[in-house]
Structure formats: structure tokens, C-alpha cells
Scaffold this active site. Structure first.
Site, mmCIF file in Angstrom:
data_model
loop_
_atom_site.group_PDB
_atom_site.id
_atom_site.type_symbol
_atom_site.label_atom_id
_atom_site.label_comp_id
_atom_site.label_asym_id
_atom_site.label_seq_id
_atom_site.Cartn_x
_atom_site.Cartn_y
_atom_site.Cartn_z
ATOM 1 N N LYS A 27 4.264 3.864 6.144
ATOM 2 C CA LYS A 27 4.960 4.840 6.986
ATOM 3 C C LYS A 27 6.201 4.215 7.623
ATOM 4 C CE LYS A 27 2.070 7.582 9.119
ATOM 5 N NZ LYS A 27 0.976 7.759 10.102
ATOM 6 N N ARG A 98 1.799 5.989 16.151
ATOM 7 C CA ARG A 98 1.201 6.304 14.851
ATOM 8 C C ARG A 98 0.806 5.031 14.118
ATOM 9 N NH1 ARG A 98 5.955 9.437 11.915
ATOM 10 N NH2 ARG A 98 4.215 10.417 10.818
ATOM 11 N N GLY A 107 -5.233 10.442 7.419
ATOM 12 C CA GLY A 107 -6.215 10.851 8.409
ATOM 13 C C GLY A 107 -7.151 9.747 8.863
ATOM 14 N N MET A 109 -6.388 6.837 10.575
ATOM 15 C CA MET A 109 -6.113 6.280 11.884
ATOM 16 C C MET A 109 -5.571 7.385 12.763
ATOM 17 S SD MET A 109 -6.751 3.320 10.771
ATOM 18 C CE MET A 109 -5.968 1.783 10.993
ATOM 19 N N ARG A 371 6.142 9.822 1.527
ATOM 20 C CA ARG A 371 5.413 8.830 0.741
ATOM 21 C C ARG A 371 5.203 9.397 -0.658
ATOM 22 N NH1 ARG A 371 0.398 9.974 4.509
ATOM 23 N NH2 ARG A 371 -0.236 11.952 3.688
ATOM 24 N N HIS A 489 -6.915 18.585 5.230
ATOM 25 C CA HIS A 489 -7.592 17.327 4.937
ATOM 26 C C HIS A 489 -8.429 17.452 3.669
ATOM 27 C CE1 HIS A 489 -10.973 14.455 5.324
ATOM 28 N NE2 HIS A 489 -10.023 13.647 5.732
ATOM 29 N N SER A 797 -18.085 -9.602 -32.569
ATOM 30 C CA SER A 797 -17.978 -8.520 -31.602
ATOM 31 C C SER A 797 -18.689 -8.993 -30.338
ATOM 32 C CB SER A 797 -18.635 -7.253 -32.143
ATOM 33 O OG SER A 797 -18.597 -6.251 -31.162
ATOM 34 N N CYS A 864 -17.596 -4.828 -27.354
ATOM 35 C CA CYS A 864 -18.272 -3.538 -27.445
ATOM 36 C C CYS A 864 -19.216 -3.292 -26.274
ATOM 37 C CB CYS A 864 -19.012 -3.418 -28.765
ATOM 38 S SG CYS A 864 -20.351 -4.595 -28.949
ATOM 39 N N TYR A 884 -9.569 -5.572 -30.997
ATOM 40 C CA TYR A 884 -9.888 -4.235 -30.485
ATOM 41 C C TYR A 884 -10.883 -4.284 -29.334
ATOM 42 C CZ TYR A 884 -14.330 -4.571 -32.976
ATOM 43 O OH TYR A 884 -15.561 -4.974 -33.400
HETATM 44 P P1 ADP Z 1 -1.282 10.710 9.674
HETATM 45 O O1 ADP Z 1 -1.082 9.344 9.147
HETATM 46 O O2 ADP Z 1 -2.686 11.047 9.953
HETATM 47 O O3 ADP Z 1 -0.550 11.726 8.874
HETATM 48 P P2 ADP Z 1 0.897 10.760 11.501
HETATM 49 O O4 ADP Z 1 1.193 9.560 12.290
HETATM 50 O O5 ADP Z 1 1.739 10.998 10.319
HETATM 51 O O6 ADP Z 1 -0.626 10.726 11.109
HETATM 52 O O7 ADP Z 1 1.043 11.939 12.528
HETATM 53 C C1 ADP Z 1 0.231 13.030 12.687
HETATM 54 C C2 ADP Z 1 1.089 14.272 12.864
HETATM 55 O O8 ADP Z 1 1.956 14.159 13.980
HETATM 56 C C3 ADP Z 1 1.977 14.541 11.685
HETATM 57 O O9 ADP Z 1 2.014 15.921 11.439
HETATM 58 C C4 ADP Z 1 3.305 14.039 12.124
HETATM 59 O O10 ADP Z 1 4.356 14.701 11.479
HETATM 60 C C5 ADP Z 1 3.286 14.356 13.602
HETATM 61 N N1 ADP Z 1 4.156 13.452 14.353
HETATM 62 C C6 ADP Z 1 4.045 12.109 14.407
HETATM 63 N N2 ADP Z 1 5.016 11.584 15.151
HETATM 64 C C7 ADP Z 1 5.784 12.605 15.591
HETATM 65 C C8 ADP Z 1 6.947 12.708 16.399
HETATM 66 N N3 ADP Z 1 7.548 11.624 16.887
HETATM 67 N N4 ADP Z 1 7.458 13.920 16.637
HETATM 68 C C9 ADP Z 1 6.861 15.021 16.129
HETATM 69 N N5 ADP Z 1 5.761 14.996 15.369
HETATM 70 C C10 ADP Z 1 5.216 13.808 15.098
HETATM 71 MG MG MG Z 2 1.249 11.703 8.394
#
Ligand code: ADP
Ligand code: MG
Ligand code: MG
Length: 906
Positions: A27, A98, A107, A109, A371, A489, A797, A864, A884
Site C-alpha cells: 500500500k 492504515r 481486511g 489489519m 494494487r 469481503h 522413472s 511419476c 518428462y
Molecule cells: P484495507 O487494507 O482493509 O483495505 P485500508 O487501509 O485500505 O484498509 O482502508 C480502509 C478503508 O478506508 C478504505 O476504503 C480506504 O479507502 C479508506 N481510507 C483509508 N485512508 C483514508 C483516508 N485518508 N481518507 C479517506 N478514506 C480512507
Molecule cells: Mg484498502
């Protein structure tokens, strides 16, 4: 200078870049990169993954001290860019905290949004924005997230509900509203007060009001979350090492909850389920962050076409769609256009399908994440081939892009069309992850695990899923949810796992307590059967029959590309004409292992086989063998015909004889009668065949050496079949394989028997056929003396199942008692029966190949065992120069792609 722990980004500049994923996490590295290529991203900074390791070693206090200066300086630069101040009442800067590991862990962390708020700041925020609803909504979200994640108030037991959710429900009930967004400013205020009171009661402390205190709490919570249960589980499933650690991203907030010109969403540059080259995604007006993913409100489609497709599936009229569920393209056309341009730019930059998060704050678009998107096996193939045809990547990259194991999904069965027309459709949801699934309903992850362990096929049915459900989802045949969209999710995780998933089936009324689900008046209980079609979103009552998959043109093209680079050939392990045909259709160029034991089991054959084994002397044995011969010859004819023109390696009888004789009284009486001997005689013979350690007992070529007449009969059946086919104009290439050789002499004896019998047969018939004789190398002694054995054997083999068993000294039948513990304790990294042990067993393979070819340069070598279809093992076989690999029919495409990748990696 002290080492750098914090990397800033913002305003088109960044200290990091995409290539720094190991240090900044996926990220963080991509947030930096997006800045550098001119994508609008809120400014912020990334604390490195190294610090996570330091945190685990040195502890919280020390690490906070180490970070202090750099974090404060970084916050100041964000303050400068945002023209605001962290903790200030009049122009407050709010941030998100984050997590972000090297590999994406969706999802896993917890993220904290709106950090920096307190009772005074919220008032300042209202004065600044004139939007009280927004300010209080942000505040209540913050207290809730902080309470759950940092203060540890999120319940760990699945039956307990989140204390904050309980309060929300209570307030909603009191106000007579259904949805969160129907709550008024006063209600939100009340929520915050109640939340804080609960925090005080549960933790004994006041909710922290100081912005920096909040920040350090959140940063440390991210580091702590690296070792929480669900992160550990995810790492285990995906093979992510503990040592990698997570980075922490602190970023200025942008707000999607500022009113109707604000929104938040998730989008994909291509369809992650099918691979179709179509921009798609979901958004929610006036919402923040996780709302889309969490499935709290069912989101709307971003594109018009997506929205129309959705309406068609949901049975919503065009009129109703436009009025109630319009696409972003229709109601925010300018923003949509910018979004579309930027998603294209990102895909072109990364040269792969992107999974992106964005937020619109009062008409201004911000990107928050990008990503390479997770995708199904089918999408993986299509996207790689499309990108190649579109000139974005070259053919080698296309080949390397496809994970061989993921092809497995493409080969899985789909619903039988005929059966589908008979099946009752209960309801429709969103086609979240394609495939067909049939199974029994379960509602909880624990039950899914338990039932699956008991070999039951289960479908997990949930209102929505969360990371706690991962273990259950992993073992379920399919997943069905009542809420949540295509980016929920459930949908994202299911696609990543290649699991069939139908999400957002709104007609479901799930009662977790009663363990029932009602669908349009049909009440189903836990254990009842349902079927899901993840490609159409249909949910069927009961079990629906499945049939073999149909393969796409893209798949065929990918395989053709693979063949262009491959040196290692791929054969199959097949014992029946049907399996042989399946494998041939998947591109197998021969049979590397045809086992013959199954040929002795059906109907009359087993009786003759038993007579042979229980016979008192060689004459009687010959009589019994003569009865078996015609059956065997027919079996071989079928297989040779299916493999017309291709080599077929037939292994002579291998298993211990006691596996064939009756161990029950009834069967023994039958044999006594058929053979005209006493029951006691039969019982004594059966008894005498029992061994203490049958795996190391009377089996393999030891049978052929004690009863050469068995080898004679099998030789006659194999070559007789080939001769018969020759008459019909069918070309065959039989290869006769002696199992379990350990000593040159025992191989030679068998070789003599085979050649003598062949000569006899050819003379009788007045015709002949070309054939070769070789051996399995599956005993370490054979590998060690491979040069001697190659002086007589025409091919090797490697039977890697037995070779692994005997090299490790692990009985394959008993390994379950300690292997899980060894894996748990990391004494073994992987199960050596699944992934070839290159250091030990692999060394024997390499050495035997070299020694063998030193004596006989043209010696053909292959493997095999089960490993023949496992990508890392296939690549090893390429590297040591085998001719093979041979694997089960459904693994053939996987082996072919792995072989091509191995050649490209050279
Ligand atoms: P995950 O890894 O679980 O996707 P994220 O860190 O990407 O967690 O964030 C969870 C949510 O919060 C995402 O929808 C992300 O876009 C939103 N978000 C994170 N940081 C900001 C920010 N600075 N401003 C607005 N939305 C945010
Ligand atoms: Mg995210
Ligand atoms: Mg063996």
C-alpha cells in the site's frame, strides 16, 4: 546518520516508489508511486516494515521513542500541504492510520479513520465545514474504530456482538429507523456519548483526547495486528512469512461522507471474476471507507453498463434502476470520466489489472489505494492473454503472469445444463465469484471446518462475511451472503481463493440462533442442500449435478504459447482409457505411469487373481494366470488405443499380495468352495501373506522375482495388446517398467524374463513390436547405484512417492501422526509428499540421472510421483534435465505451464 524509518509522500512527490514494497509494504509503495505519476492522493507518510520487526523485538516504548522525531516532522509536512494542524480546534487535520504488508492481505489489519477528533475538535470541524451531520458521523465512526481496534473492545467470540453495534441498534430502535444514514445529528451525538461511556466502563480509562496520544495508540495497534489471529491464519494460508512485518501508513483524511456530492468506492480496471476488459466497481454516496466493502449498505455500480447488468440480474426495471440505483457514470459524469481516465492510466502504468479505492470529497476525486487485483483462475488466463494481445505485455510476461496452480479452477466441473433446467431456483444474488458448488448449509466458520473435516461438502451461508470467517470459507465449496456487493469481503476473498460465491442475495432471511435461512417462503435448516452458480448468481434448492468444464480459447492459446518455450515433456498417470483421454485432451504426450493392479479387481478377475495367489503350486498358479491374461490384454488395448501413437509406460504388478486376498469370512468361504480346498487352508494362506511392514515387504519386483510367471503373463498381455492393435493399424509404443528395483541383479532377472517371453510370443505370432524395458528408481540404493542399473535398464522413472518415503524413512500411511506437528513447528517447511524435497530426494534424482546417463547417454528419465503436477517440483525436474514429468490428468495443464515457466526462468 540514524536509519530512515519514515517515508513521506504528497503533492506529486514521494520518498518511496513502487519498487520498495519490501520496505514500505504494498500500500505504502503504491501510494508513493501514485504521487509520482500524478494521481491525486492525500498526503501522508509510511513507517517501514523494518520498524514492525523492531517493535516485535524492542517493544512499544522503545520504538515510539525511536520514531518520535521523524513522525512529528512528517506530520508537519502533511499539515503544511493540507493547510491545517493536527489536534488544532479551528483548522483540524484528521488522518487515517492504515496497515500495509508486502503482499496484500485484504481486511487482515484494521484501519482507523478520522483520527484527531475530540469533543472540541468536532465543534471546530462543524464551524469549518458547516456540516454538523458529517462531523458527528465522522466522530462516532472514529470512536467506534478506535475502541474496537486500539482499545481491544472488538469481541473475539463469534456469539458476542460488538458493543458499539449494540448501542447503534439500540438507538436506531429507539428512534424507529432502519439504516445508519437515517440517524439525525442529535442521534449521532448521543451515540458518541454512549460510546465513550462504554469505553470508560470496559477499559476503566477515558477515551484519549490528545491527537498524538491517539496517533501512537493507532500506530502500535497496527503493529500489534500483525500478530492477531486472523493475520496469522491468512499468512498461513498464503504462505507469507512472519518476518516480513507490516508497514503503517498515516494519511490525511479525505471525506466521502460530506453529503451528496461526496462518495466512496472500490473499482477494478477489468472484471476480476471473468477477466472481461471492462472497467467496473461499486460506490456509495455520502459514505466513508469500509462501508462499501463491509456490506453494510448494498452499494451501486460505477458504470452504466455494470448497473444495467446488475438490474437485469436483480430483476429491477430500467425505470426503477435509474430512479433508485443509478450508476456513478449517470449521476456524477465528470467525476466518473476522471476516474475512468485515471484507472486506465494506472493499469497502463502497472501493466496489470488494478484494484483501486477512491473517495470523492465534495466533487473532488482522490485515490487511496491501488494494487494488482486478485482474480479467479479464468480471469487470470483471460487478462494475461488480453494484455498480451493488446500489446501491454509480451508473451513471456503473459506466461509468467499465470500461476500454474490457479489453472486448477478452470478444470473444475460446472453444472450440467440438463440438470439445471430441472432445478428449482430459490433466488438470485450477485455473481461474485464464478464456478458451481453444491453442499450442505452451515452458518459458522467453525462448523464449516468441522463438517469439512468429516468429508462433507458445505456451503457457508452468512449475512455478510468478515475476516473471522476465513477458515470456514477456505474449506467450503461455496459462499452465499445476504448482503454486500461484488467488492464485499466475501466476493474479494472468494475470488482470491477461486471459490464459487454468490453475494448480496437480498431475499435471504438468516437466523443465526435458530440456524435457519428463509428464502422467499422456503425455510432451510443447517445441513440442508443448496447449490450455487457463481457465474450467474443463481441459488438452487438441493443438489444439482455437475459435469466437466469447458475450456476457453484463451486457455488453449496460453497452452500453445507454453509449448513454444517448454523443453520438459508432460505425460500423465492413467490406468484407464477414460483418464488417458482426459489427459490427452489436456495435452499429455504419453503415459508415464500405468498401474496394473486395478485390473485385477473387477468381477471375475479378482477371483482368478485370488486363485493365483492362494494356489498351492506353480502349475495351479499358471492355470489361474491364464484366466487373467485375456482380461489384461483387453485393458491394455483400451489404454494403448486411447494413447495411439504416444508412449505408454506400464508398470508391472507392484502392491503386496495380501491386498488382493479376502480378509472376511464370507470371502474366504467363497474361495474355499471355488478352489475345492478347506476354509482352514485358505485362512492359513491369507495369514501367511500378512506382513509387519508391507511397504517394505513382499512387493514390487520382489513379486516378479519370486513368481516370474506373473511377469511372463503381464508381458504377454502388454505386447499381445500391442500386436493386436498393430493388426488394426494402431501404432503403439509400449514401455515395460519394473517397479521397486534396488539391485542390478534383481532388475536383470526381470529383464531376462520379459525379453524371453517377448521372443516366445513374437515367434508364436510371427510378428513383433518395438518396446523398451526400464525401471522405477524409488529405492535410495537404486539411485546410488544408478550407473550399474543403467547398464541394463533403458529408462528411469523416479517414483517420488516411494523415494520420498524411503529417503526420509517416513511411512506414507502413518505420516499423519506427526507431520502436522512438524509443519506447525517448522521442522519441515512443507509436506515432502506434496512438494518435492529438492535438497535430499532431489539430490538423489539429480545424481541418479547423471550417473545413468554417464553409462547410457540416451537414457530417458522422468518422474511419476504426486510431485509431477506440483509447480516447484516440475521446475526442479526441468533444471536437472529430466525428459518428462508424469502427473494425474487434471494436473497436466499445470505441469505444462510450470515447465514453460521453468524454461523461461533459465
Ligand atoms: P484495507 O487494507 O482493509 O483495505 P485500508 O487501509 O485500505 O484498509 O482502508 C480502509 C478503508 O478506508 C478504505 O476504503 C480506504 O479507502 C479508506 N481510507 C483509508 N485512508 C483514508 C483516508 N485518508 N481518507 C479517506 N478514506 C480512507
Ligand atoms: Mg484498502
Ligand atoms: Mg512405488
Amino acid at each position: 546518520m540514524d536509519k530512515k524509518r519514515v517515508y513521506t509522500f504528497g503533492n506529486g512527490q514521494a520518498e518511496g516508489k513502487a519498487g520498495m514494497k519490501n520496505l514500505l509494504g504494498g500500500k505504502g509503495a503504491n501510494l508513493a508511486e501514485m504521487n509520482l505519476i500524478g494521481i491525486p492522493v492525500p498526503p501522508g507518510f509510511t513507517i517501514t516494515t523494518d520498524v514492525c520487526t523492531e517493535y516485535n523485538e524492542l517493544g512499544r516504548e522503545k520504538v515510539v521513542q525511536l520514531l518520535q522525531k521523524e513522525v512529528i516532522t512528517a506530520i508537519e509536512s502533511v499539515e503544511f500541504l493540507m493547510k491545517s494542524k493536527f489536534g488544532d480546534v479551528e483548522t483540524p487535520l484528521l488522518v487515517s492510520v492504515r496497515s500495509g504488508a508486502r503482499a496484500s492481505m485484504p481486511g487482515m489489519m484494521d484501519t482507523i479513520l478520522n483520527l484527531g477528533l475530540n469533543d472540541e475538535v468536532v465543534e471546530g470541524l462543524i464551524r469549518k465545514t458547516g456540516n454538523a451531520r458529517f462531523a458527528w458521523d465522522s466522530y462516532r465512526r472514529f470512536v467506534q474504530m478506535y475502541g474496537d481496534v486500539v482499545l481491544g473492545m472488538k469481541p473475539t467470540n463469534k456469539d458476542d456482538i460488538d458493543p458499539f453495534e449494540a448501542i447503534i441498534e439500540e438507538v436506531k430502535h429507539a428512534k424507529g429507523v432502519k439504516l445508519d444514514n437515517e440517524l439525525k445529528v442529535e442521534d449521532l451525538k448521543e451515540l458518541v456519548q454512549k460510546f465513550k461511556k462504554t469505553v470508560k466502563v470496559k477499559t476503566g480509562k477515558d477515551f484519549p483526547t490528545n491527537a498524538y496520544e491517539q496517533l501512537w495508540g493507532a500506530i502500535c495497534a497496527v503493529f500489534n495486528s500483525w500478530t492477531n489471529e486472523r493475520a496469522i491464519l491468512y499468512r498461513k494460508m498464503e504462505g507469507i512469512p512472519y518476518e516480513w512485518g507490516t508497514a503503517v501508513n498515516v494519511q490525511a483524511m479525505v471525506f466521502g461522507n460530506m453529503g451528496d456530492s461526496s462518495a466512496t468506492g472500490v473499482c477494478f480496471s477489468r472484471d476480476a471474476g471473468t477477466g472481461e476488459d471492462l472497467f467496473n466497481g461499486e460506490y456509495l454516496i455520502n459514505a466513508q471507507g469500509e462501508d462499501v466493502v463491509a456490506g453494510i449498505r448494498t452499494p451501486q455500480q460505477i458504470t452504466k453498463i455494470g448497473s444495467q447488468r446488475w438490474a437485469e440480474l436483480a430483476g429491477v426495471s430500467e425505470e426503477e434502476r435509474v430512479a433508485k440505483f443509478p450508476s456513478m457514470e449517470e449521476i456524477m459524469p465528470e467525476i466518473y470520466q476522471e476516474l475512468d481516465e485515471l484507472q486506465t492510466k494506472l493499469e497502463n502504468h502497472y501493466k496489470d489489472m488494478q484494484d483501486m479505492e477512491f473517495t470523492v470529497q465534495e466533487g473532488k476525486l482522490w485515490f487511496l489505494q491501488t494494487r494488482n487485483g486478485k482474480r479467479t483462475g479464468a480471469a487470470m488466463v483471460k487478462i494475461a492473454m488480453d494484455l498480451f494481445r493488446q500489446g501491454v505485455i509480451d508473451e513471456k510476461t503473459a506466461l509468467m503472469r499465470v500461476e500454474p496452480n490457479k489453472l486448477d479452477e478452470l478444470l473444475h466441473p460446472i453444472f450440467d445444463k440438463e440438470a439445471l433446467t430441472q432445478a428449482k431456483v430459490l433466488t438470485r444474488g450477485l455473481p461474485a465469484s464464478p464456478g458451481a458448488a453444491t453442499g450442505q448449509i452451515v452458518f459458522f466458520a467453525d462448523d464449516a471446518s468441522e463438517w469439512a473435516a468429516a468429508k462433507k461438502a458445505v456451503i457457508m451461508v452468512r449475512i455478510e462475511t468478515s475476516p473471522e470467517d476465513l477458515a470456514g470459507m477456505a474449506v467450503a465449496e461455496g459462499i452465499l451472503t445476504a448482503r454486500g456487493g461484488m467488492t464485499s469481503h466475501a466476493a474479494v476473498v472468494a475470488r482470491g481463493m477461486g471459490k464459487c460465491c454468490v453475494s448480496g442475495a437480498g431475499a435471504l432471511r438468516i437466523d443465526y440462533k435458530a440456524r435457519t435461512v428463509e428464502i422467499d417462503g422456503v425455510l432451510l435448516k443447517e445441513g440442508d442442500y443448496i447449490s450455487l452458480n457463481g457465474s450467474t448468481g443463481e441459488v438452487y434448492l438441493g443438489e444439482v449435478e455437475t459435469k466437466e468444464a469447458e475450456l476457453s480459447d484463451d486457455f488453449a492459446e496460453l497452452m500453445k504459447l507454453a509449448d513454444k518455450y517448454t523443453r520438459l515433456q508432460v505425460r500423465t498417470n492413467a490406468d484407464t482409457p477414460h483418464d488417458a483421454m482426459v489427459a490427452r485432451n489436456f495435452g499429455a504426450v504419453g503415459i508415464g505411469l500405468c498401474r496394473t493392479e486395478h485390473m485385477f479387481f473387477e468381477g471375475e478377475k479378482i477371483k482368478a487373481m485370488r486363485e493365483m495367489i492362494l494356489a498351492e503350486n506353480i502349475e495351479e498358479r499358471r492355470i489361474a494366470l491364464a484366466k487373467i491374461l485375456p482380461y489384461q490384454q483387453e485393458d491394455f488395448k483400451g489404454i494403448f488405443k486411447a494413447m495411439e501413437g504416444l508412449p505408454v509406460t506400464v508398470r508391472l504388478l507392484d502392491p503386496p499380495l495380501h491386498e488382493f486376498v479376502p480378509h472376511d469370512l464370507k470371502g474366504q468361504e467363497e474361495m474355499a468352495e471355488a478352489m475345492g480346498v478347506s476354509l482352514k487352508y485358505i485362512q492359513e494362506r491369507v495369514e501367511s501373506l500378512c506382513e509387519h511392514n508391507p511397504m517394505l515387504g513382499h512387493r514390487g519386483c520382489r513379486l516378479g522375482n519370486t513368481y516370474p510367471e506373473i511377469t511372463e503373463m503381464q508381458t504377454r498381455a502388454i505386447l499381445g495388446a500391442a500386436l493386436a492393435l498393430k493388426k488394426e493399424g494402431v501404432v503403439t509404443h509400449p514401455e515395460i517398467m519394473v517397479p521397486l528395483t534396488g539391485i542390478l541383479r534383481e532388475y536383470k532377472e526381470q529383464d531376462n524374463v520379459i525379453r524371453a517371453e517377448a521372443a516366445k510370443l513374437f515367434a508364436e505370432v510371427g510378428d513383433s513390436i518395438d518396446f523398451t524395458v526400464g525401471t522405477m528408481i524409488e529405492i535410495p540404493r537404486a539411485a546410488l547405484t544408478a550407473d550399474r542399473i543403467a547398464s541394463a535398464a533403458e529408462f528411469f522413472s523416479f517414483g517420488t512417492n516411494d523415494l520420498t518415503q524411503m529417503t526420509f524413512g517416513y511411512s506414507r500411511d502413518d505420516v499423519a501422526s506427526f507431520l502436522p506437528i512438524y509443519l506447525e513447528k517448522k521442522i519441515l517447511e512443507v509436506d515432502p509428499f506434496q512438494v518435492l524435497d529438492q535438497k535430499g530426494v532431489g539430490q538423489l534424482i539429480q545424481m541418479a540421472t547423471e550417473k545413468g546417463r554417464a553409462i547410457r547417454p540416451e537414457l530417458k528419465c522422468g518422474i511419476c510421483g504426486e510431485h509431477g503436477g506440483e509447480p516447484s517440483s516440475v521446475k526442479f525436474c526441468h533444471r536437472v534435465g529430466l525428459n518428462y514429468v508424469s502427473c494425474s490428468p487434471f494436473r497436466v495443464p499445470i505441469a505444462r505451464l510450470s515447465a514453460a515457466q521453468a524454461a523461461l526462468e533459465d
